[in-house]
Design a protein around this motif. Structure first.
Motif, PDB file in Angstrom:
ATOM      1  N   PHE A   1       0.821  -1.192   0.000  1.00 25.47           N
ATOM      2  CA  PHE A   1       0.000   0.000   0.000  1.00 25.47           C
ATOM      3  C   PHE A   1       0.866   1.257   0.000  1.00 25.47           C
ATOM      4  CE2 PHE A   1      -2.009   3.222   2.738  1.00 25.47           C
ATOM      5  CZ  PHE A   1      -3.079   3.548   1.929  1.00 25.47           C
ATOM      6  N   ILE A   2       0.559   2.169  -0.907  1.00 24.94           N
ATOM      7  CA  ILE A   2       1.259   3.452  -0.960  1.00 24.94           C
ATOM      8  C   ILE A   2       0.213   4.538  -0.823  1.00 24.94           C
ATOM      9  CG2 ILE A   2       2.625   5.053  -2.372  1.00 24.94           C
ATOM     10  CD1 ILE A   2       2.598   1.434  -3.160  1.00 24.94           C
ATOM     11  N   ASN A   3       0.491   5.456   0.038  1.00 29.05           N
ATOM     12  CA  ASN A   3      -0.471   6.505   0.267  1.00 29.05           C
ATOM     13  C   ASN A   3      -0.187   7.661  -0.661  1.00 29.05           C
ATOM     14  OD1 ASN A   3      -2.210   8.273   1.382  1.00 29.05           O
ATOM     15  ND2 ASN A   3      -1.778   7.594   3.463  1.00 29.05           N
ATOM     16  N   ARG A   4      -1.008   7.793  -1.686  1.00 27.32           N
ATOM     17  CA  ARG A   4      -0.731   8.797  -2.699  1.00 27.32           C
ATOM     18  C   ARG A   4      -1.178  10.179  -2.284  1.00 27.32           C
ATOM     19  NH1 ARG A   4       0.780   8.433  -8.483  1.00 27.32           N
ATOM     20  NH2 ARG A   4      -0.900   9.903  -8.824  1.00 27.32           N
ATOM     21  N   ARG A   5      -2.020  10.229  -1.255  1.00 28.30           N
ATOM     22  CA  ARG A   5      -2.610  11.505  -0.917  1.00 28.30           C
ATOM     23  C   ARG A   5      -1.574  12.563  -0.655  1.00 28.30           C
ATOM     24  NH1 ARG A   5      -7.484   9.640   2.303  1.00 28.30           N
ATOM     25  NH2 ARG A   5      -9.114   9.961   0.792  1.00 28.30           N
ATOM     26  N   GLY A   6      -0.489  12.171  -0.027  1.00 28.08           N
ATOM     27  CA  GLY A   6       0.487  13.190   0.338  1.00 28.08           C
ATOM     28  C   GLY A   6       1.615  13.287  -0.670  1.00 28.08           C
TER      29      GLY A   6
ATOM     30  N   SER B   1       0.267  10.436   4.712  1.00 28.27           N
ATOM     31  CA  SER B   1      -0.977  11.163   4.967  1.00 28.27           C
ATOM     32  C   SER B   1      -0.978  11.784   6.357  1.00 28.27           C
ATOM     33  CB  SER B   1      -2.170  10.235   4.809  1.00 28.27           C
ATOM     34  OG  SER B   1      -2.128   9.247   5.798  1.00 28.27           O
ATOM     35  N   LEU B   2       0.002  11.406   7.170  1.00 29.30           N
ATOM     36  CA  LEU B   2       0.086  11.969   8.510  1.00 29.30           C
ATOM     37  C   LEU B   2       0.394  13.451   8.428  1.00 29.30           C
ATOM     38  CD1 LEU B   2      -0.129  10.714  11.262  1.00 29.30           C
ATOM     39  CD2 LEU B   2       2.310  10.269  11.221  1.00 29.30           C
TER      40      LEU B   2
ATOM     41  N   VAL C   1      -4.266  13.049  10.909  1.00 29.85           N
ATOM     42  CA  VAL C   1      -3.965  11.904  11.776  1.00 29.85           C
ATOM     43  C   VAL C   1      -5.127  10.912  11.751  1.00 29.85           C
ATOM     44  CG1 VAL C   1      -3.388  11.135  14.092  1.00 29.85           C
ATOM     45  CG2 VAL C   1      -2.521  13.326  13.275  1.00 29.85           C
ATOM     46  N   GLU C   2      -6.336  11.451  11.805  1.00 34.61           N
ATOM     47  CA  GLU C   2      -7.510  10.578  11.753  1.00 34.61           C
ATOM     48  C   GLU C   2      -7.504   9.752  10.465  1.00 34.61           C
ATOM     49  OE1 GLU C   2     -11.280  12.641  11.742  1.00 34.61           O
ATOM     50  OE2 GLU C   2     -12.409  10.784  11.997  1.00 34.61           O
ATOM     51  N   ARG C   3      -7.209  10.413   9.354  1.00 38.42           N
ATOM     52  CA  ARG C   3      -7.235   9.690   8.073  1.00 38.42           C
ATOM     53  C   ARG C   3      -6.123   8.652   7.999  1.00 38.42           C
ATOM     54  NH1 ARG C   3      -9.246  14.611   4.401  1.00 38.42           N
ATOM     55  NH2 ARG C   3     -11.367  14.554   5.246  1.00 38.42           N
TER      56      ARG C   3
ATOM     57  N   TYR D   1       8.644   7.031   9.258  1.00 40.79           N
ATOM     58  CA  TYR D   1       9.698   7.877   9.832  1.00 40.79           C
ATOM     59  C   TYR D   1       9.291   8.384  11.206  1.00 40.79           C
ATOM     60  CZ  TYR D   1      12.065   7.858   5.382  1.00 40.79           C
ATOM     61  OH  TYR D   1      12.725   7.451   4.267  1.00 40.79           O
ATOM     62  N   ASP D   2       8.095   8.011  11.628  1.00 36.82           N
ATOM     63  CA  ASP D   2       7.552   8.571  12.851  1.00 36.82           C
ATOM     64  C   ASP D   2       6.914   7.468  13.695  1.00 36.82           C
ATOM     65  OD1 ASP D   2       6.806  10.442  14.673  1.00 36.82           O
ATOM     66  OD2 ASP D   2       5.527  11.590  13.317  1.00 36.82           O
TER      67      ASP D   2
END
Ligand code: ADP
Ligand code: ZN
Ligand code: ZN
Length: 742
Positions: A432-437, A570-571, A579-581, A607-608
């Motif tokens: 899974f890759i989060n494209r949103r960010g 997305s963080l 954070v919720e998302r 990283y977090d």
């Protein structure tokens, strides 16, 4: 006897958003909800009959008669007419825009008609038929038709016309018209599935819900961990509603992403089920709508607009994955399908059931003690997976360590090893890759530092055009750092790793893997989602790389590994909900693993690693997350404790957009001072919108943050009035708690 009809004309113009009265001519009978034609100025327009009356204040010479009836059957049912008025008041939209949500556009203007076919049927049987055949020996084409018709009715177009005419004359065959239904792909196939035996928790949930259904309705949140069998609970509730002679709606975030839900519901309810969504062809949508309207289909599955399906006597409304942002419309009318569902359930005395493994903060809050009864949801929980399957084990990998150890690849050693093992065991993996960010924020590869606004506590966004970091909430800008302000490393860069890169990397490291990819690029064609998922389901592919699209609702029994390539993406979005998302996404993706007999592993790269959004998602601990997150929202004064409203001004000339925003800010300030609402206002500012130029238009915004207890409706109505009165060359749009603040 109604002599006067009040119409709303089918023209979406703010100035025409009122009722017009017409005389009903002698001999014409009209009903509320009917589509009629009427003279309007020099032309004739269509309009919806909203109400009828026997009296009218207008002088007779001002009254014009209706021209004709366009559709014999009312297109808007009485309860939907009421709902349209509610939308009109609630979302400050034109009444006609609300009505247009409720019927397929093809119905207005009669652009699509039901497809009719002429069919032939045998009129004789038994001895009569045999006798007839005996005397028809010399007419082989007639005999051939008779033989075919013995196997069932046949469209006349497939038969020899002359022979058929002869048979009809002799009374051996009858002809009739039938309405042909265009069947959406998702519903093709035979219903079959049998009921599994419910788990203890499912049984309790179903019994609570059916009791409410029998007692006149209720509102519930079904909070069930991934794989707890929420769908089965929906099915049993709907079944009970049908038994009681009632109907049901199931809303899903996006039909294309939830083919399994459609398949399951069709499996159980067969021809009783209908699907409604925007990817259907015009003809399919029209036919499904007709099937629902006629009462033939009583279970409707669809994306948000399916909440307006013309069902009667609704017993259950289910909103699956209720936390998804797609339930909120980003076009006018900017309705929220969950709120509409709430209202429609109230109208019908139905059970409203919101379901999710990761409810939105706002929804979960409604289950808390102290919430007023009219706003309350009753919480039902499914705490364990079906058949006692364990939740997957989640490993968090600190990518800073990987970097320090010299691994600059996008895969950590752990993820690479797990993937190798998964493939060797013949199982499947999802990456899974989060494209949103994608590429929009600045982060340090060495220490994980991310640039944030000191005024707003959100991530700043990198804007390439001006080579600057900008805060989307307050407008503050900073030059992008050359070195990390935290650790001094020069490895500070714009973050982003696309699906394509991950796919290439898998192929390079694991030449034996068969990789399928699902993202916006690979799913442009109709039914592309379904084809990719089928490939994966059939085992043709053993690794599925994808974005958000693979996070929800999918149930693949052979998936033993889920890898989250970069959890932070997305963080760090410039949004108070980031954070919720992230929590929702991670919990949902992790939930794809280990759903059948194969136990699941999840590797989350970040990283977090200490971030509560990531730690609690790894533990699948929603309750702890809710406690943390709602405390943060309360302190930082974000929704649901406050309301964010904005008017966006778009204009060719930036000056026009700017002066409209500034003018309105002054007017709104004066209004707030005048009503004393000023003390409930936390922020009021006119500024450039985060995206300053969109489709060639400059954008400014008037942003307001209010306490949620403030008289939000009055302030919103005032903002809408300001937007309506914007100068001609400026387009102004009001948004309340929008999904995106771009
Ligand atoms: P959720 O939506 O809560 O993640 P699903 O509704 O997708 O869970 O159900 C997960 C899996 O469990 C599905 O394959 C479903 O068919 C199966 N399932 C649900 N209830 C039962 C049950 N009572 N017995 C056996 N299998 C079940
Ligand atoms: Zn800021
Ligand atoms: Zn650093």
């Amino acid at each position: 006897m109604a002599e006067y009809a009040q119409l709303v004309v089918d023209l979406s113009v703010d100035a025409l958003d009122r009722l017009y009265t017409y005389a009903v001519p002698e001999g014409m009978s009209v009903r509320p909800g009917q589509l009629v034609a009427a003279p309007f100025g020099p032309r004739t327009v269509e309009g919806f009959v909203v109400s009828l009356s026997g009296e009218c204040d207008l002088p007779p010479e001002k009254l014009r008669p209706l021209s004709r009836v366009v559709q014999e059957e009312p297109v808007i049912l009485p309860d939907l007419m009421e709902l349209a008025r509610w939308l009109h008041g609630r979302y400050l939209c034109n009444l006609v825009d609300a009505l247009r949500l409720m019927i397929p556009s093809q119905l207005r203007g009669e652009r699509v008609r039901p497809r009719r076919v002429r069919m032939a049927r045998l009129a004789l049987s038994g001895e009569a038929l045999e006798g007839f055949e005996a005397v028809s020996r010399r007419a082989p084409r007639q005999l051939e038709i008779l033989t075919r018709l013995k196997g069932g009715d046949v469209p006349t177009a497939l038969l020899d016309a002359g022979a058929l005419r002869a048979l009809e004359k002799k009374g051996a065959v009858t002809l009739y018209e039938s309405v042909l239904r265009r069947t959406p792909r998702a519903l093709a196939g035979e219903p079959s599935d049998a009921d599994p035996e419910l788990t203890q928790e499912q049984r309790q949930a179903v019994s609570r819900l059916t009791r409410a259904l029998e007692d006149g309705g209720g509102r519930f949140l079904l909070h069930g961990v991934t794989g707890s069998g929420k769908t089965e609970v929906y099915i049993r509730l709907i079944r009970r509603a049908l038994e009681m002679g009632r109907s049901a709606v199931v809303l899903v975030p996006e039909i294309a992403l939830t083919p399994q839900m459609v398949a399951w519901l069709h499996g159980r309810f067969g021809g009783d089920a209908a699907v409604l969504h925007s990817a259907l062809s015009a003809g399919e949508r029209f036919d499904e709508w007709q099937r629902i309207r006629s009462g033939e289909a009583r279970v409707v599955i669809g994306a948000r607009s399916a909440i307006f399906a013309p069902l009667q006597n609704i017993g259950a409304i289910v909103v699956d994955e209720e936390h998804e942002t797609s339930y909120q419309s980003d076009r006018r009318p900017r309705y929220d399908a969950r709120q509409v569902a709430w209202e429609r359930a109230r109208q019908h005395g139905a059970v409203l059931l919101l379901g999710s493994a990761t409810p939105s903060i706002g929804t979960y809050m409604r289950c808390m003690p102290g919430v007023r009864p009219e706003n309350r949801l009753e919480l039902i929980e499914l705490r364990s997976r079906v058949n006692g399957r364990p939740l997957p084990e989640v490993d968090i990998v600190d990518m800073r360590d990987e970097f320090a150890r010299g691994n600059h690849s996008i895969f950590s050693a752990r993820l690479a090893a797990r993937l190798r093992a998964c493939l060797d065991e013949g199982h499947q993996a999802m990456l899974f890759i989060n494209r949103r960010g994608h590429s929009t924020f600045v982060s340090c590869r060495a220490c994980g530092y991310v640039a944030r606004c000191d005024q707003c506590d959100v991530t700043m966004t990198y804007h390439q055009a001006e080579n600057a970091l900008r805060c989307h909430y307050c407008g503050k800008t900073l030059p992008p750092p050359k070195k990390c302000p935290q650790c001094g490393s020069a490895y500070i860069k714009y973050f982003g790793a696309g699906t394509q890169r991950v796919q290439e990397e898998v192929r390079r490291l694991f030449p034996d893997a068969r990789v399928a990819r699902m993202d916006v690029d690979t799913t442009r064609q109709k039914d592309a989602h379904a084809r990719i998922l089928e490939r994966f389901r059939d085992g043709d592919a053993n690794v599925l790389v994808g974005t958000q699209m693979i996070a929800k609702g999918l149930d693949f029994p052979n998936v033993s590994l889920v890898g989250v390539v970069a959890a932070d993406l997305s963080l760090n979005l410039p949004d108070y909900r980031s954070v919720e998302r992230t929590f929702q996404l991670l919990t949902q993706v992790a939930g794809r693993a280990g759903r059948a007999d194969v136990p699941g592993n999840v590797v989350v790269q970040t990283y977090d690693p200490e971030h509560y959004g990531i730690r609690l998602a790894a533990r699948q601990d929603y309750r702890a997350f809710y406690t943390r997150e709602s405390a943060y929202r309360r302190v930082a004064m974000y929704p649901p404790f406050t309301v964010i409203a904005r008017v966006v001004y778009s204009a060719r000339d930036p000056e026009d957009a700017q002066s409209a925003a500034r003018e309105d800010a002054r007017r709104l300030e004066a209004y707030l001072d005048g009503t004393g609402a000023r003390r409930d206002t936390l922020q009021l500012a006119a500024m450039e919108a985060p995206i300053k130029l969109l489709r060639g238009e400059a954008r400014w915004q008037l942003l307001v943050k209010l306490y949620f207890k403030a008289d939000v409706e009055a302030v919103a109505a005032h903002m809408q009035a300001l937007a309506d009165a914007a100068p001609k060359n400026v387009r102004a749009e009001l948004e309340i708690n929008p999904n995106n603040m771009f």
